[in-house]
Design an enzyme around this catalytic site. Structure first.
Site, mmCIF file in Angstrom:
data_model
loop_
_atom_site.group_PDB
_atom_site.id
_atom_site.type_symbol
_atom_site.label_atom_id
_atom_site.label_comp_id
_atom_site.label_asym_id
_atom_site.label_seq_id
_atom_site.Cartn_x
_atom_site.Cartn_y
_atom_site.Cartn_z
ATOM 1 N N LYS A 1 8.033 4.493 13.689
ATOM 2 C CA LYS A 1 7.066 3.483 14.536
ATOM 3 C C LYS A 1 5.710 3.616 13.989
ATOM 4 C CE LYS A 1 5.269 6.729 17.847
ATOM 5 N NZ LYS A 1 3.887 6.158 17.989
ATOM 6 N N ARG B 1 0.841 7.419 -4.897
ATOM 7 C CA ARG B 1 -0.065 7.129 -5.839
ATOM 8 C C ARG B 1 -0.592 8.279 -6.624
ATOM 9 N NH1 ARG B 1 -4.091 3.313 -2.596
ATOM 10 N NH2 ARG B 1 -3.869 5.049 -1.168
ATOM 11 N N GLU C 1 -1.790 13.843 26.654
ATOM 12 C CA GLU C 1 -2.373 14.640 25.818
ATOM 13 C C GLU C 1 -3.805 14.993 25.813
ATOM 14 O OE1 GLU C 1 -0.971 13.152 21.511
ATOM 15 O OE2 GLU C 1 -1.247 11.116 22.692
ATOM 16 N N LYS D 1 14.281 15.582 20.842
ATOM 17 C CA LYS D 1 13.902 16.850 21.470
ATOM 18 C C LYS D 1 15.377 16.992 22.465
ATOM 19 C CE LYS D 1 8.700 16.053 21.629
ATOM 20 N NZ LYS D 1 8.470 17.191 20.884
ATOM 21 N N HIS E 1 8.287 5.497 23.098
ATOM 22 C CA HIS E 1 8.660 6.760 23.867
ATOM 23 C C HIS E 1 9.064 6.732 25.390
ATOM 24 C CE1 HIS E 1 7.393 8.539 19.982
ATOM 25 N NE2 HIS E 1 6.350 8.652 20.450
ATOM 26 N N HIS F 1 10.638 10.390 17.294
ATOM 27 C CA HIS F 1 11.150 11.752 17.516
ATOM 28 C C HIS F 1 11.216 12.219 18.706
ATOM 29 C CE1 HIS F 1 6.570 11.766 18.113
ATOM 30 N NE2 HIS F 1 6.588 12.754 18.755
ATOM 31 N N ASP G 1 1.421 2.540 21.375
ATOM 32 C CA ASP G 1 1.668 3.705 20.622
ATOM 33 C C ASP G 1 2.533 4.534 21.239
ATOM 34 O OD1 ASP G 1 1.097 5.661 18.373
ATOM 35 O OD2 ASP G 1 0.037 6.609 20.022
#
Length: 514
Positions: free
Chosen positions: A175, A68, A243, A209, A267, A205, A262
């Site tokens: 995702k 935009r 994390e 790896k 994953h 992703h 998530d």
């Protein structure tokens, strides 16, 4: 090889007998929706530059951004330049940048703006003539799933989704692939109504790896491991993605999604499938995907979800030497939110190989440290011909595949303590690290995956069947949690709620402490 086969993406370097040759994408163009977002700036745009710098993109590669913002091509070029300088992993070379910048274009508009998509169509056709892209276009939808339908319908309306006999069109989607099984099916129907299923690339992703791919090499290229990779020798498997950060300003995305949707749905279940699947007949896309789908279809959840799952929400605490706020105090979070920032669950694979072996999956934010690993924990030796005092410090053998941050593999086994007058056995580790073992630099995950899209190489991308099977596993857990109210609080900087430890203790086990 005919020019038509080259135009359709059959790259002669890739099909050469010497598989050590680099895989170089054929003529193509990429259109990126959501190009102003964090993912594009931090990951996608630097990855495209790095691919170009490595000589893996075609000379005429072009990139069209769609958003935009009221930008012209020069404004967009400056945004890409800043992203490249901030995030590229290869050295900046002015000549590479100038060549890449010549193929940058920008289209201003919203997803429901017919005129903007008509302009996009004109730009793509113009670039195809100017840059020799062969009519091949990849559309990267780095946008919320709610926008997929609108974008796909617009691409269909203006004819951009339709390939010619000598060209291809592909779509890349990020995702989350839905919010539950029903929404995932609706999303797949929307996308595959416009693009054939073999032209849809669902990005996870983690599957790009190097260490994740090395799991397949470790299992199937080494006679040392595969004979003991089963319930006769394995006690249990732990798969962890931890994390040490909070939601990092992503309240609008994260709240209402939570840790399980998530991370576990995509994953961790993908890592579990790669750990548990049978050997494919080859590493062709269909063979690899078929084995993953078969093993995901064999997943069974325990009957008692209260005992076999745990969820938590981080409260204020210390992350190292820094005092941090709790989830409910984060900007944009409803103080009454019941979204979990920690999720753990136990599951089993009802297959001959894994019968009776529990797989424990856990993920969370604001945990003790950042790491992702797969830990295969072996049963104790059936008989130890030592005194009890000689082995009191001996644990269970383990193979630990470190996905991040220090990619590699660790093997834990027992060894005699040197110099002791009597036999004393203690755990030791043998470590393989990618950085120390290979001189080749490891490409970033998005480099590998973007290149695979442009090459039309799909083994690392899940089909919609895998996505739906993953939701079938997670949906019962989410429904159970929805009836339980607020998640258990855990202090930031710790390793999660006490319910997660109790889940393991009921089975006579404990979480690994990295």
């Amino acid at each position: 090889m005919s020019p038509a086969r080259v135009a359709r993406g059959h790259n002669p370097l890739r099909e050469a007998d010497d598989r050590r040759l680099p895989r170089i994408a054929g003529p193509c163009c990429m259109v990126m929706f959501g190009v102003t977002g964090d993912l594009a700036r931090k990951k996608l745009l630097p990855a495209i530059y790095d691919l170009s710098n490595r000589g893996l993109l075609p000379p005429g590669f072009c990139l069209v951004g769609f958003a935009r913002r009221d930008w012209d091509d020069q404004d967009f070029s400056k945004i890409v330049y800043d992203a490249v300088r901030a995030g590229a992993r290869t050295p900046f070379r002015e000549e590479v940048w100038r060549h890449l910048a010549d193929g940058l274009r920008f289209v201003t508009g919203t997803f429901d703006d017919d005129a903007a998509f008509d302009e996009l169509t004109r730009q793509v056709h113009e670039l195809n003539e100017e840059r020799g892209a062969g009519g091949n276009v990849a559309f990267y939808l780095s946008v919320p799933p709610s926008a997929f339908s609108t974008v796909c319908n617009q691409l269909e309306r203006c004819g951009l989704s339709e390939p010619t006999d000598d060209s291809w069109r592909r779509v890349v989607i990020e995702k989350p692939f839905g919010h539950d099984l029903a929404s995932a099916r609706a999303l797949n129907h929307t996308v595959e109504r416009v693009f054939p299923s073999d032209s849809v690339f669902r990005i996870d992703h983690y599957l790009g790896k190097e260490t994740v791919q090395n799991l397949l090499a470790l299992r199937f290229a080494n006679q040392l491991f595969e004979p003991v990779w089963n319930s006769h020798y394995v006690d249990h498997v732990q798969i962890t993605m931890a994390e040490d950060i909070g939601i990092a300003g992503r309240a609008g995305y994260y709240d209402g999604i939570g840790a399980a949707r998530d991370v576990i749905q995509n994953h961790l279940l993908q890592l579990a499938a790669l750990t548990a699947m049978e050997q494919p007949n080859s590493f062709a896309a269909n063979a690899l995907r078929t084995e993953k789908e078969k093993v995901l279809a064999a997943v069974a959840l325990p009957d008692d979800l209260a005992a076999a799952t745990a969820r938590g929400q981080y409260s204020a605490g210390w992350q190292g030497s820094e005092k941090v706020i709790g989830y409910l105090q984060e900007d944009g979070i409803d103080p009454a939110s019941t979204t979990e920032t920690y999720a753990a669950m136990k599951l089993e694979f009802h297959t001959r190989r894994w019968a009776g072996v529990p797989f424990y999956l856990r993920t969370g934010k604001r945990l003790g440290k950042r790491l992702t690993e797969i830990a295969v924990i072996f049963k104790r030796a059936p008989h130890l011909p030592f005194a009890d005092t000689a082995t009191e410090e001996l644990g269970q053998n383990a193979i630990v595949i470190r996905v991040q941050p220090d990619e590699g593999t660790t093997i834990r086994f027992g060894s005699k303590v040197p110099g002791a007058n009597s036999m004393e056995v203690r755990d030791v580790t043998m470590d393989f690290g990618y950085g120390a073992a290979f001189t080749e630099s490891s490409p970033e995950a998005y480099e590998r995956l973007i290149l695979d899209v442009l090459l039309g190489d799909p083994p690392l991308f899940p089909r919609h069947e895998e996505v739906e099977l993953s939701w079938q596993i997670l949906d019962p857990v989410e429904r159970f949690w929805a009836r339980k109210g607020r998640p258990e609080a855990y202090e930031a900087g710790t390793w999660g709620p006490s319910s997660a430890d109790k889940m393991m203790e009921r089975d006579g086990r404990q979480w690994r402490m990295p």
